[in-house]
Scaffold this motif. Sequence first.
Motif, short mmCIF file in Angstrom:
data_model
loop_
_atom_site.label_atom_id
_atom_site.label_comp_id
_atom_site.label_asym_id
_atom_site.label_seq_id
_atom_site.Cartn_x
_atom_site.Cartn_y
_atom_site.Cartn_z
N ASP A 138 0.81 -1.21 0.00
CA ASP A 138 0.00 0.00 0.00
C ASP A 138 0.85 1.28 0.00
O ASP A 138 0.34 2.38 0.15
CB ASP A 138 -0.96 0.01 1.18
N GLY A 139 2.14 1.13 -0.17
CA GLY A 139 3.04 2.28 -0.21
C GLY A 139 3.56 2.71 1.15
O GLY A 139 4.27 3.69 1.25
N SER A 140 3.24 1.96 2.18
CA SER A 140 3.69 2.32 3.52
C SER A 140 4.96 1.54 3.88
O SER A 140 5.54 0.87 3.05
CB SER A 140 2.57 2.03 4.53
N GLY A 141 5.34 1.64 5.14
CA GLY A 141 6.55 0.96 5.61
C GLY A 141 7.79 1.72 5.18
O GLY A 141 7.75 2.91 4.90
N ILE A 142 8.90 1.02 5.13
CA ILE A 142 10.16 1.63 4.71
C ILE A 142 9.99 2.13 3.27
O ILE A 142 9.43 1.43 2.43
CB ILE A 142 11.31 0.62 4.78
N GLN A 143 10.48 3.34 3.01
CA GLN A 143 10.43 3.90 1.66
C GLN A 143 11.82 4.37 1.25
O GLN A 143 12.63 4.74 2.10
CB GLN A 143 9.46 5.08 1.58
#
Length: 176
Positions: A138-143
């Motif tokens: 979903d585009g979250s977490g570590i980026q």
Amino acid sequence: MGKIIIYEYADFQGLSKEFTSDIASLKDADWNDLASSAKVIGQPWVAYERENYGGRFLVLEEGEHNFVGKDMNNTISSLQMITEDLSNPEITLYEHPNYQGKSRIITEATNLAAGHDNNIMSSHKVQRGVWLLCECRDGSGIQYLAREHEHLPDYNAIKFNDKLSFLRPLRPGCGC
């Protein structure tokens, strides 16, 4: 090119300040840790929680953005405009470090978690554009922000090895 207008309060209220170029320290503009909303016109910007473009970041593409209720509310300390050409993006992902193993060329937003390549990529080469690489589907977490012409031989260097689940190119703004 573009500009960003940051606002003291949510919904574009209170004091505002416009920037048309990078600013390594919002303290220099008396705006450190004050922004609660922003409007971006043209090219995307990256808002960082620390001076000199460090720490967590938030990609701000053309449009209006409220930070209230998000991790970055009142924590922005530097701003950087994306200046790369964002048309025709392309990145090559590799299964192993040093560009070894299976490779895959990506030209659009891709949810690796929905296919065979989830959590197996370990290096990349960016041919064109700027890419947002994300740990979670979903585009979250570590980026991680992969910039044009960047060659990253080992995701261990950024603590991202075998964690890539979603990636997308940044979208160019029209500047309308």
